[in-house]
Design a protein around this motif. Structure first.
Motif, PDB file in Angstrom:
ATOM      1  N   ILE A 119      23.500 -40.563 -48.797  1.00  0.00           N
ATOM      2  CA  ILE A 119      23.799 -41.311 -47.345  1.00  0.00           C
ATOM      3  C   ILE A 119      25.242 -41.667 -47.389  1.00  0.00           C
ATOM      4  CG2 ILE A 119      23.359 -43.393 -45.938  1.00  0.00           C
ATOM      5  CD1 ILE A 119      20.384 -42.623 -46.678  1.00  0.00           C
ATOM      6  N   HIS A 120      25.596 -42.278 -48.612  1.00  0.00           N
ATOM      7  CA  HIS A 120      27.056 -42.918 -48.672  1.00  0.00           C
ATOM      8  C   HIS A 120      27.964 -41.805 -48.711  1.00  0.00           C
ATOM      9  CE1 HIS A 120      29.933 -45.956 -49.872  1.00  0.00           C
ATOM     10  NE2 HIS A 120      30.235 -45.128 -50.891  1.00  0.00           N
ATOM     11  N   LEU A 121      27.935 -40.685 -49.107  1.00  0.00           N
ATOM     12  CA  LEU A 121      28.619 -39.655 -49.263  1.00  0.00           C
ATOM     13  C   LEU A 121      28.847 -39.134 -47.700  1.00  0.00           C
ATOM     14  CD1 LEU A 121      30.450 -37.790 -50.800  1.00  0.00           C
ATOM     15  CD2 LEU A 121      28.685 -36.442 -51.273  1.00  0.00           C
ATOM     16  N   LEU A 122      27.770 -39.147 -46.956  1.00  0.00           N
ATOM     17  CA  LEU A 122      27.803 -38.649 -45.533  1.00  0.00           C
ATOM     18  C   LEU A 122      28.562 -39.644 -44.829  1.00  0.00           C
ATOM     19  CD1 LEU A 122      26.617 -36.678 -43.343  1.00  0.00           C
ATOM     20  CD2 LEU A 122      24.639 -38.082 -43.233  1.00  0.00           C
ATOM     21  N   LYS A 123      28.323 -40.962 -45.006  1.00  0.00           N
ATOM     22  CA  LYS A 123      29.113 -42.044 -44.347  1.00  0.00           C
ATOM     23  C   LYS A 123      30.633 -41.558 -44.671  1.00  0.00           C
ATOM     24  CE  LYS A 123      28.208 -46.300 -45.082  1.00  0.00           C
ATOM     25  NZ  LYS A 123      27.639 -47.420 -45.637  1.00  0.00           N
ATOM     26  N   ILE A 124      30.998 -41.204 -45.725  1.00  0.00           N
ATOM     27  CA  ILE A 124      32.220 -40.990 -46.067  1.00  0.00           C
ATOM     28  C   ILE A 124      33.055 -39.657 -45.360  1.00  0.00           C
ATOM     29  CG2 ILE A 124      33.985 -40.360 -48.058  1.00  0.00           C
ATOM     30  CD1 ILE A 124      32.094 -42.188 -49.710  1.00  0.00           C
ATOM     31  N   PHE A 125      32.035 -38.482 -45.533  1.00  0.00           N
ATOM     32  CA  PHE A 125      32.381 -37.498 -44.578  1.00  0.00           C
ATOM     33  C   PHE A 125      32.532 -37.654 -43.196  1.00  0.00           C
ATOM     34  CE2 PHE A 125      30.277 -34.499 -48.055  1.00  0.00           C
ATOM     35  CZ  PHE A 125      31.411 -34.360 -48.741  1.00  0.00           C
ATOM     36  N   MET A 126      31.818 -38.614 -42.744  1.00  0.00           N
ATOM     37  CA  MET A 126      32.152 -38.870 -41.252  1.00  0.00           C
ATOM     38  C   MET A 126      33.186 -39.632 -40.916  1.00  0.00           C
ATOM     39  SD  MET A 126      29.220 -38.049 -39.678  1.00  0.00           S
ATOM     40  CE  MET A 126      29.408 -39.093 -38.002  1.00  0.00           C
ATOM     41  N   ALA A 127      33.937 -40.207 -41.864  1.00  0.00           N
ATOM     42  CA  ALA A 127      35.339 -40.834 -41.863  1.00  0.00           C
ATOM     43  C   ALA A 127      36.287 -39.869 -42.811  1.00  0.00           C
ATOM     44  CB  ALA A 127      35.092 -42.111 -41.969  1.00  0.00           C
ATOM     45  N   VAL A 128      36.075 -38.753 -42.927  1.00  0.00           N
ATOM     46  CA  VAL A 128      36.906 -37.874 -43.711  1.00  0.00           C
ATOM     47  C   VAL A 128      38.296 -38.233 -43.778  1.00  0.00           C
ATOM     48  CG1 VAL A 128      36.941 -35.578 -42.753  1.00  0.00           C
ATOM     49  CG2 VAL A 128      36.815 -35.967 -45.113  1.00  0.00           C
ATOM     50  N   GLU A 129      38.902 -38.341 -42.290  1.00  0.00           N
ATOM     51  CA  GLU A 129      40.166 -38.570 -42.102  1.00  0.00           C
ATOM     52  C   GLU A 129      40.741 -39.857 -42.435  1.00  0.00           C
ATOM     53  OE1 GLU A 129      37.803 -40.384 -38.831  1.00  0.00           O
ATOM     54  OE2 GLU A 129      37.983 -38.276 -39.524  1.00  0.00           O
ATOM     55  N   ARG A 130      39.919 -40.692 -42.684  1.00  0.00           N
ATOM     56  CA  ARG A 130      40.462 -41.825 -43.233  1.00  0.00           C
ATOM     57  C   ARG A 130      40.494 -42.093 -44.775  1.00  0.00           C
ATOM     58  NH1 ARG A 130      37.113 -45.901 -39.352  1.00  0.00           N
ATOM     59  NH2 ARG A 130      35.925 -43.885 -39.063  1.00  0.00           N
ATOM     60  N   THR A 131      39.895 -40.795 -45.427  1.00  0.00           N
ATOM     61  CA  THR A 131      39.857 -41.150 -47.130  1.00  0.00           C
ATOM     62  C   THR A 131      40.851 -39.803 -47.548  1.00  0.00           C
ATOM     63  OG1 THR A 131      37.352 -41.317 -46.528  1.00  0.00           O
ATOM     64  CG2 THR A 131      38.055 -40.814 -48.593  1.00  0.00           C
ATOM     65  N   ASP A 132      41.353 -40.435 -48.528  1.00  0.00           N
ATOM     66  CA  ASP A 132      42.355 -39.444 -49.175  1.00  0.00           C
ATOM     67  C   ASP A 132      41.642 -38.397 -50.206  1.00  0.00           C
ATOM     68  OD1 ASP A 132      42.733 -40.354 -52.047  1.00  0.00           O
ATOM     69  OD2 ASP A 132      43.348 -42.118 -51.428  1.00  0.00           O
ATOM     70  N   ASP A 133      42.355 -37.370 -50.326  1.00  0.00           N
ATOM     71  CA  ASP A 133      41.340 -36.339 -51.039  1.00  0.00           C
ATOM     72  C   ASP A 133      41.094 -36.633 -52.469  1.00  0.00           C
ATOM     73  OD1 ASP A 133      41.939 -34.773 -48.934  1.00  0.00           O
ATOM     74  OD2 ASP A 133      43.868 -33.708 -49.695  1.00  0.00           O
ATOM     75  N   THR A 134      42.104 -37.470 -53.255  1.00  0.00           N
ATOM     76  CA  THR A 134      41.524 -37.939 -54.272  1.00  0.00           C
ATOM     77  C   THR A 134      40.141 -38.600 -54.433  1.00  0.00           C
ATOM     78  OG1 THR A 134      44.027 -37.881 -55.264  1.00  0.00           O
ATOM     79  CG2 THR A 134      42.214 -38.691 -56.782  1.00  0.00           C
ATOM     80  N   LYS A 135      40.065 -39.664 -53.644  1.00  0.00           N
ATOM     81  CA  LYS A 135      38.908 -40.242 -53.775  1.00  0.00           C
ATOM     82  C   LYS A 135      37.746 -39.740 -53.166  1.00  0.00           C
ATOM     83  CE  LYS A 135      40.109 -45.129 -52.404  1.00  0.00           C
ATOM     84  NZ  LYS A 135      40.254 -46.311 -51.338  1.00  0.00           N
ATOM     85  N   LEU A 136      37.801 -38.676 -52.221  1.00  0.00           N
ATOM     86  CA  LEU A 136      36.820 -37.947 -51.637  1.00  0.00           C
ATOM     87  C   LEU A 136      36.315 -37.124 -53.017  1.00  0.00           C
ATOM     88  CD1 LEU A 136      35.174 -36.835 -49.399  1.00  0.00           C
ATOM     89  CD2 LEU A 136      36.782 -35.162 -48.870  1.00  0.00           C
ATOM     90  N   MET A 137      37.335 -36.558 -53.761  1.00  0.00           N
ATOM     91  CA  MET A 137      36.871 -35.729 -54.943  1.00  0.00           C
ATOM     92  C   MET A 137      36.027 -36.639 -55.744  1.00  0.00           C
ATOM     93  SD  MET A 137      39.053 -33.945 -57.759  1.00  0.00           S
ATOM     94  CE  MET A 137      39.493 -35.417 -58.571  1.00  0.00           C
ATOM     95  N   TRP A 138      36.403 -37.913 -55.985  1.00  0.00           N
ATOM     96  CA  TRP A 138      35.445 -38.783 -57.004  1.00  0.00           C
ATOM     97  C   TRP A 138      34.231 -39.036 -56.450  1.00  0.00           C
ATOM     98  CZ3 TRP A 138      36.159 -38.580 -61.904  1.00  0.00           C
ATOM     99  CH2 TRP A 138      37.493 -38.545 -62.508  1.00  0.00           C
ATOM    100  N   TYR A 139      34.083 -39.141 -55.214  1.00  0.00           N
ATOM    101  CA  TYR A 139      33.028 -39.659 -54.421  1.00  0.00           C
ATOM    102  C   TYR A 139      31.888 -38.376 -54.737  1.00  0.00           C
ATOM    103  CZ  TYR A 139      34.671 -43.706 -52.085  1.00  0.00           C
ATOM    104  OH  TYR A 139      35.175 -44.624 -51.875  1.00  0.00           O
ATOM    105  N   VAL A 140      32.649 -37.167 -54.631  1.00  0.00           N
ATOM    106  CA  VAL A 140      31.557 -36.105 -54.644  1.00  0.00           C
ATOM    107  C   VAL A 140      31.104 -35.775 -56.248  1.00  0.00           C
ATOM    108  CG1 VAL A 140      31.500 -33.415 -54.661  1.00  0.00           C
ATOM    109  CG2 VAL A 140      32.674 -34.916 -52.552  1.00  0.00           C
ATOM    110  N   ILE A 141      32.218 -36.040 -57.124  1.00  0.00           N
ATOM    111  CA  ILE A 141      31.864 -35.743 -58.385  1.00  0.00           C
ATOM    112  C   ILE A 141      30.966 -36.897 -58.864  1.00  0.00           C
ATOM    113  CG2 ILE A 141      32.954 -36.454 -60.849  1.00  0.00           C
ATOM    114  CD1 ILE A 141      35.235 -34.758 -59.737  1.00  0.00           C
TER     115      ILE A 141
END
Length: 162
Positions: A119-141
């Motif tokens: 659910i937390h990852l889905l929230k991040i994906f919903m606001a993906v334009e506000r998240t930098d790629d490095t943070k997104l990669m770490w969230y997925v990892i």
């Protein structure tokens, strides 16, 4: 002397009771946060963007799942490690109460953590334009680490039961 040590160790399990009671205070705090977010959402229902509303609803689901996890840990932990709950025959009893040993509790906790992380990852994906790629990669990892850990714990538990 040995008898005294054994009795002291056995009775020390009651030191866990205030900890489990403290978890109920965390459930109260989550309930307050849940209703605070709900009232905030309702106050802005006509002006909030759809994507932002979905994010708030996902937060509410997240809070509800953490609350369920707390109740499960609190009640099962108390029953497994302290004492059986005395629930009268005339009171409603949760169907899983008394049936969850520490191994199944561990599996349910792992599954809940994966669901909460999803659910937390889905929230991040919903606001993906506000998240930098490095943070997104770490969230997925981190999420995949939770998934892999839960899978391995379940697999090892299955191996040890045979």
């Amino acid at each position: 002397m040995e008898k005294l040590i054994e009795q002291t160790m056995y009775r020390s399990r009651w030191l866990l009771a205030p900890i489990y009671l403290g978890l109920s205070l965390a459930v109260v705090a989550l309930a307050i946060m849940f209703f605070k977010e709900t009232f905030h959402l309702l106050a802005h229902i006509f002006t909030i963007k759809e994507a932002d509303m979905v994010l708030v609803v996902l937060s509410l689901i997240d809070i509800a799942m953490v609350g369920g996890l707390l109740v499960m840990v609190m009640m099962s932990g108390y029953e497994n490690f302290v004492s059986q709950l005395d629930i009268g025959d005339d009171e409603e009893k949760l169907n899983w109460l008394g049936k969850m040993d520490s191994s199944s509790l561990k599996a349910k906790i792992a599954a809940s953590i994966v669901a909460i992380s999803s659910i937390h990852l889905l929230k991040i994906f919903m606001a993906v334009e506000r998240t930098d790629d490095t943070k997104l990669m770490w969230y997925v990892i981190i999420h995949l680490t939770f998934v892999l850990s839960a899978f391995l714990m379940g697999y090892l538990d299955k191996l040890t039961k045979h």
